[in-house]
Design a protein around this motif. Structure first.
Motif, PDB file in Angstrom:
ATOM      1  N   ILE A 106       0.851  -1.197   0.000  1.00  0.00           N
ATOM      2  CA  ILE A 106       0.000   0.000   0.000  1.00  0.00           C
ATOM      3  C   ILE A 106       0.886   1.246   0.000  1.00  0.00           C
ATOM      4  O   ILE A 106       0.650   2.191  -0.754  1.00  0.00           O
ATOM      5  N   PHE A 107       1.908   1.230   0.833  1.00  0.00           N
ATOM      6  CA  PHE A 107       2.863   2.341   0.884  1.00  0.00           C
ATOM      7  C   PHE A 107       3.512   2.542  -0.481  1.00  0.00           C
ATOM      8  O   PHE A 107       3.579   3.660  -1.006  1.00  0.00           O
ATOM      9  N   TYR A 108       3.982   1.459  -1.069  1.00  0.00           N
ATOM     10  CA  TYR A 108       4.656   1.502  -2.367  1.00  0.00           C
ATOM     11  C   TYR A 108       3.739   2.038  -3.468  1.00  0.00           C
ATOM     12  O   TYR A 108       4.114   2.951  -4.212  1.00  0.00           O
ATOM     13  N   TYR A 109       2.525   1.497  -3.579  1.00  0.00           N
ATOM     14  CA  TYR A 109       1.598   1.940  -4.623  1.00  0.00           C
ATOM     15  C   TYR A 109       1.199   3.403  -4.426  1.00  0.00           C
ATOM     16  O   TYR A 109       1.010   4.139  -5.394  1.00  0.00           O
ATOM     17  N   THR A 110       1.069   3.831  -3.189  1.00  0.00           N
ATOM     18  CA  THR A 110       0.731   5.229  -2.915  1.00  0.00           C
ATOM     19  C   THR A 110       1.831   6.155  -3.431  1.00  0.00           C
ATOM     20  O   THR A 110       1.543   7.171  -4.076  1.00  0.00           O
TER      21      THR A 110
ATOM     22  N   TYR B 197       1.807  11.885 -10.436  1.00  0.00           N
ATOM     23  CA  TYR B 197       1.182  13.207 -10.392  1.00  0.00           C
ATOM     24  C   TYR B 197       2.164  14.319 -10.000  1.00  0.00           C
ATOM     25  O   TYR B 197       1.751  15.428  -9.678  1.00  0.00           O
ATOM     26  N   GLY B 198       3.460  14.012  -9.991  1.00  0.00           N
ATOM     27  CA  GLY B 198       4.482  15.020  -9.730  1.00  0.00           C
ATOM     28  C   GLY B 198       4.625  15.419  -8.269  1.00  0.00           C
ATOM     29  O   GLY B 198       5.189  16.469  -7.969  1.00  0.00           O
TER      30      GLY B 198
ATOM     31  N   LEU C 281      -2.708  12.622  -2.703  1.00  0.00           N
ATOM     32  CA  LEU C 281      -1.965  13.595  -3.508  1.00  0.00           C
ATOM     33  C   LEU C 281      -1.658  14.906  -2.784  1.00  0.00           C
ATOM     34  O   LEU C 281      -1.052  15.805  -3.366  1.00  0.00           O
ATOM     35  N   ASN C 282      -2.021  15.026  -1.520  1.00  0.00           N
ATOM     36  CA  ASN C 282      -1.817  16.262  -0.767  1.00  0.00           C
ATOM     37  C   ASN C 282      -0.321  16.553  -0.627  1.00  0.00           C
ATOM     38  O   ASN C 282       0.422  15.786   0.000  1.00  0.00           O
ATOM     39  N   ALA C 283       0.101  17.665  -1.190  1.00  0.00           N
ATOM     40  CA  ALA C 283       1.533  18.033  -1.173  1.00  0.00           C
ATOM     41  C   ALA C 283       2.018  18.433   0.215  1.00  0.00           C
ATOM     42  O   ALA C 283       3.218  18.433   0.475  1.00  0.00           O
ATOM     43  N   ARG C 284       1.121  18.779   1.133  1.00  0.00           N
ATOM     44  CA  ARG C 284       1.528  19.152   2.494  1.00  0.00           C
ATOM     45  C   ARG C 284       1.931  17.934   3.321  1.00  0.00           C
ATOM     46  O   ARG C 284       2.654  18.063   4.295  1.00  0.00           O
ATOM     47  N   PHE C 285       1.453  16.753   2.945  1.00  0.00           N
ATOM     48  CA  PHE C 285       1.816  15.549   3.688  1.00  0.00           C
ATOM     49  C   PHE C 285       3.229  15.123   3.314  1.00  0.00           C
ATOM     50  O   PHE C 285       3.591  15.087   2.143  1.00  0.00           O
TER      51      PHE C 285
ATOM     52  N   LEU D 282      -4.266  -7.298  -3.231  1.00  0.00           N
ATOM     53  CA  LEU D 282      -5.104  -6.649  -2.224  1.00  0.00           C
ATOM     54  C   LEU D 282      -4.681  -5.185  -2.040  1.00  0.00           C
ATOM     55  O   LEU D 282      -5.519  -4.276  -2.052  1.00  0.00           O
ATOM     56  N   ALA D 283      -3.384  -4.950  -1.905  1.00  0.00           N
ATOM     57  CA  ALA D 283      -2.880  -3.582  -1.749  1.00  0.00           C
ATOM     58  C   ALA D 283      -3.217  -2.735  -2.974  1.00  0.00           C
ATOM     59  O   ALA D 283      -3.641  -1.585  -2.851  1.00  0.00           O
ATOM     60  N   TYR D 284      -3.043  -3.311  -4.145  1.00  0.00           N
ATOM     61  CA  TYR D 284      -3.372  -2.601  -5.386  1.00  0.00           C
ATOM     62  C   TYR D 284      -4.859  -2.239  -5.406  1.00  0.00           C
ATOM     63  O   TYR D 284      -5.243  -1.129  -5.788  1.00  0.00           O
ATOM     64  N   GLN D 285      -5.706  -3.155  -4.987  1.00  0.00           N
ATOM     65  CA  GLN D 285      -7.150  -2.921  -4.953  1.00  0.00           C
ATOM     66  C   GLN D 285      -7.494  -1.758  -4.021  1.00  0.00           C
ATOM     67  O   GLN D 285      -8.323  -0.915  -4.356  1.00  0.00           O
ATOM     68  N   TYR D 286      -6.880  -1.717  -2.843  1.00  0.00           N
ATOM     69  CA  TYR D 286      -7.140  -0.615  -1.913  1.00  0.00           C
ATOM     70  C   TYR D 286      -6.754   0.733  -2.528  1.00  0.00           C
ATOM     71  O   TYR D 286      -7.533   1.680  -2.517  1.00  0.00           O
ATOM     72  N   VAL D 287      -5.542   0.803  -3.067  1.00  0.00           N
ATOM     73  CA  VAL D 287      -5.016   2.080  -3.543  1.00  0.00           C
ATOM     74  C   VAL D 287      -5.659   2.500  -4.863  1.00  0.00           C
ATOM     75  O   VAL D 287      -6.231   3.591  -4.966  1.00  0.00           O
ATOM     76  N   TYR D 288      -5.575   1.644  -5.876  1.00  0.00           N
ATOM     77  CA  TYR D 288      -6.063   2.012  -7.199  1.00  0.00           C
ATOM     78  C   TYR D 288      -7.567   1.762  -7.353  1.00  0.00           C
ATOM     79  O   TYR D 288      -8.264   2.548  -7.993  1.00  0.00           O
ATOM     80  N   GLY D 289      -8.058   0.669  -6.792  1.00  0.00           N
ATOM     81  CA  GLY D 289      -9.451   0.290  -6.992  1.00  0.00           C
ATOM     82  C   GLY D 289     -10.430   1.003  -6.089  1.00  0.00           C
ATOM     83  O   GLY D 289     -11.623   1.076  -6.397  1.00  0.00           O
ATOM     84  N   MET D 290      -9.970   1.518  -4.961  1.00  0.00           N
ATOM     85  CA  MET D 290     -10.876   2.182  -4.019  1.00  0.00           C
ATOM     86  C   MET D 290     -10.499   3.649  -3.796  1.00  0.00           C
ATOM     87  O   MET D 290     -11.250   4.549  -4.144  1.00  0.00           O
ATOM     88  N   TRP D 291      -9.347   3.895  -3.184  1.00  0.00           N
ATOM     89  CA  TRP D 291      -9.000   5.242  -2.758  1.00  0.00           C
ATOM     90  C   TRP D 291      -8.852   6.223  -3.924  1.00  0.00           C
ATOM     91  O   TRP D 291      -9.312   7.355  -3.840  1.00  0.00           O
ATOM     92  N   MET D 292      -8.220   5.815  -5.012  1.00  0.00           N
ATOM     93  CA  MET D 292      -8.033   6.745  -6.125  1.00  0.00           C
ATOM     94  C   MET D 292      -9.337   7.021  -6.872  1.00  0.00           C
ATOM     95  O   MET D 292      -9.424   7.976  -7.630  1.00  0.00           O
ATOM     96  N   LYS D 293     -10.362   6.233  -6.648  1.00  0.00           N
ATOM     97  CA  LYS D 293     -11.659   6.467  -7.285  1.00  0.00           C
ATOM     98  C   LYS D 293     -12.571   7.344  -6.426  1.00  0.00           C
ATOM     99  O   LYS D 293     -13.693   7.637  -6.817  1.00  0.00           O
TER     100      LYS D 293
END
Length: 187
Positions: A50-54, A61-62, A157-161, A137-148
């Motif tokens: 999850i960390f890696y895919y994030t 996105y730069g 994508l918050n640059a302040r984090f 599973l990690a890919y599903q969380y990041v790409y399949g859920m959170w990014m949607k």
């Protein structure tokens, strides 16, 4: 002609080294020096991916990559465990143990090194985690859920984090983002 072949050979060699370096150093296994919680290799590897895919998405996105934080890893893992044990999928709940009931309470468990800070949290759940590999599973969380989801994508994508912790347990995943590294109280 010979000079061209030598330059082409050097270019190919450097390209191969760059690819190998990018593969080794941009993989979940390159996140060393931090404690990952989970109780099993499946749970820990799911969190690492999850960390890696994030960070893969942030690069696309730069955005600068997030650093791992042992503090936020622990808080994320405990939150995922609390959701599993109470059968409660929520950021905030009175069913969670005292001191862990809200995102703000969880953040306050880490002593911010600064008076100025930003934090956020993403959670996700799948009902049948055993039917996936930890990578899928990690890919599903990041790409399949959170990014949607616009709110979850905004956190990713918050640059302040600057820091992120990830915890996974029994189908429940938590990402905790912060502008500060944090230190667990008592440490």
């Amino acid at each position: 002609m010979r000079d061209y072949r030598v330059r082409k050979g050097v270019f190919l060699l450097l390209s191969a080294c760059a690819f190998i370096g990018a593969t080794l150093f941009n993989s979940p296994h390159a996140v060393a020096g931090y404690t990952w919680y989970g109780g099993s290799s499946f749970n820990v590897n799911t969190a690492k991916y999850i960390f890696y895919y994030t960070n893969q998405i942030r690069a696309k996105y730069g955005r600068s990559p997030l650093a791992a934080s042992t503090t936020w890893n622990y808080i994320s893992y405990v939150h995922s465990t609390n959701m599993y044990r109470t059968h409660t999928f929520a950021h905030n709940s009175s069913r969670f143990p005292y001191g862990w009931r809200t995102t703000g309470q969880r953040f306050s468990l880490g002593k911010p090194a600064s008076n100025t800070y930003t934090y956020g949290e993403n959670i996700a759940w799948v009902s049948n985690p055993g039917s996936y590999s930890y990578r899928t599973l990690a890919y599903q969380y990041v790409y399949g859920m959170w990014m949607k989801s616009s709110g979850h994508r905004a956190n990713i994508l918050n640059a302040r984090f600057k820091y992120m912790g990830v915890g996974y347990y029994g189908g429940y995943a938590t990402q905790f983002f912060s502008s500060v590294r944090g230190t667990l109280k008592g440490n």
